[in-house]
Design a protein around this motif. Structure first.
Motif, short mmCIF file in Angstrom:
data_model
loop_
_atom_site.label_atom_id
_atom_site.label_comp_id
_atom_site.label_asym_id
_atom_site.label_seq_id
_atom_site.Cartn_x
_atom_site.Cartn_y
_atom_site.Cartn_z
N THR A 124 41.11 -19.80 34.95
CA THR A 124 42.03 -20.78 35.50
C THR A 124 43.40 -20.62 34.85
O THR A 124 44.43 -20.62 35.54
N GLU A 125 43.42 -20.46 33.53
CA GLU A 125 44.68 -20.26 32.81
C GLU A 125 45.40 -19.01 33.31
O GLU A 125 46.63 -19.00 33.43
N LYS B 21 38.62 -22.06 40.89
CA LYS B 21 37.90 -21.65 39.68
C LYS B 21 37.43 -22.86 38.87
O LYS B 21 36.32 -22.87 38.33
N GLU B 22 38.25 -23.91 38.84
CA GLU B 22 37.85 -25.12 38.12
C GLU B 22 36.65 -25.78 38.78
O GLU B 22 35.94 -26.54 38.14
N ARG B 23 36.44 -25.48 40.05
CA ARG B 23 35.29 -26.01 40.77
C ARG B 23 34.14 -25.02 40.81
O ARG B 23 33.17 -25.21 41.56
N LEU C 240 44.93 -31.67 41.46
CA LEU C 240 43.49 -31.49 41.65
C LEU C 240 42.82 -30.76 40.49
O LEU C 240 41.61 -30.58 40.48
N LEU C 241 43.61 -30.33 39.53
CA LEU C 241 43.03 -29.61 38.37
C LEU C 241 42.40 -30.60 37.39
O LEU C 241 42.85 -31.70 37.22
N VAL D 262 45.80 -22.00 44.37
CA VAL D 262 44.54 -22.26 45.07
C VAL D 262 43.39 -21.66 44.28
O VAL D 262 42.35 -22.30 44.08
N LYS D 263 43.57 -20.43 43.79
CA LYS D 263 42.52 -19.79 43.00
C LYS D 263 42.22 -20.57 41.72
O LYS D 263 41.07 -20.66 41.30
#
Length: 119
Positions: A6-7, A49-51, A118-119, A44-45
């Motif tokens: 994510t980072e 990824k967080e999900r 949303l993060l 978006v990625k």
């Protein structure tokens, strides 16, 4: 806690946004268009990824945005992402008027802000 992937996507998002803004100032609308598209795709990625979802193809990115738009219609993500897609097409076709690229840039900036919520 955000994942290392994510980072990475967030770093690319910031890099592409900065490059897009510089290109826009120089009047290089075609290259700016692609960088704004890249910034949209990377955010978006990051959210995916967080999900626990990995996105690779354009279609999967678009489908994920559509899912998010259904979950949070108040954010208007689909319409903003549509503007990013138009910028991506402009990279290949160079068909958008500079004013339209500017409007698309505004949409991508808004899209990124909303996606970060949303993060």
């Amino acid at each position: 806690m955000t994942q290392p992937e994510t980072e990475h996507y967030l770093a690319l998002n910031g890099k592409y946004l900065a490059e897009a803004e510089a290109l826009l100032k120089k009047g290089d609308y075609v290259q700016a268009s692609e960088k704004f598209w890249g910034a949209a795709a990377e955010i978006v990625k990051a959210v995916a990824k967080e999900r626990g979802v990995t996105l690779r193809a354009h279609r999967s990115i678009s489908e994920f945005v559509s899912t998010l738009d259904e979950e949070r219609p108040d954010l208007g993500l689909a319409l903003l992402f549509h503007a990013a897609n138009n910028l991506h097409t402009n990279f290949y076709e160079d068909w958008l008027d500079p004013k339209m690229v500017e409007k698309g840039a505004e949409a991508v900036r808004s899209f990124v802000i909303k996606m970060k919520q949303l993060l």
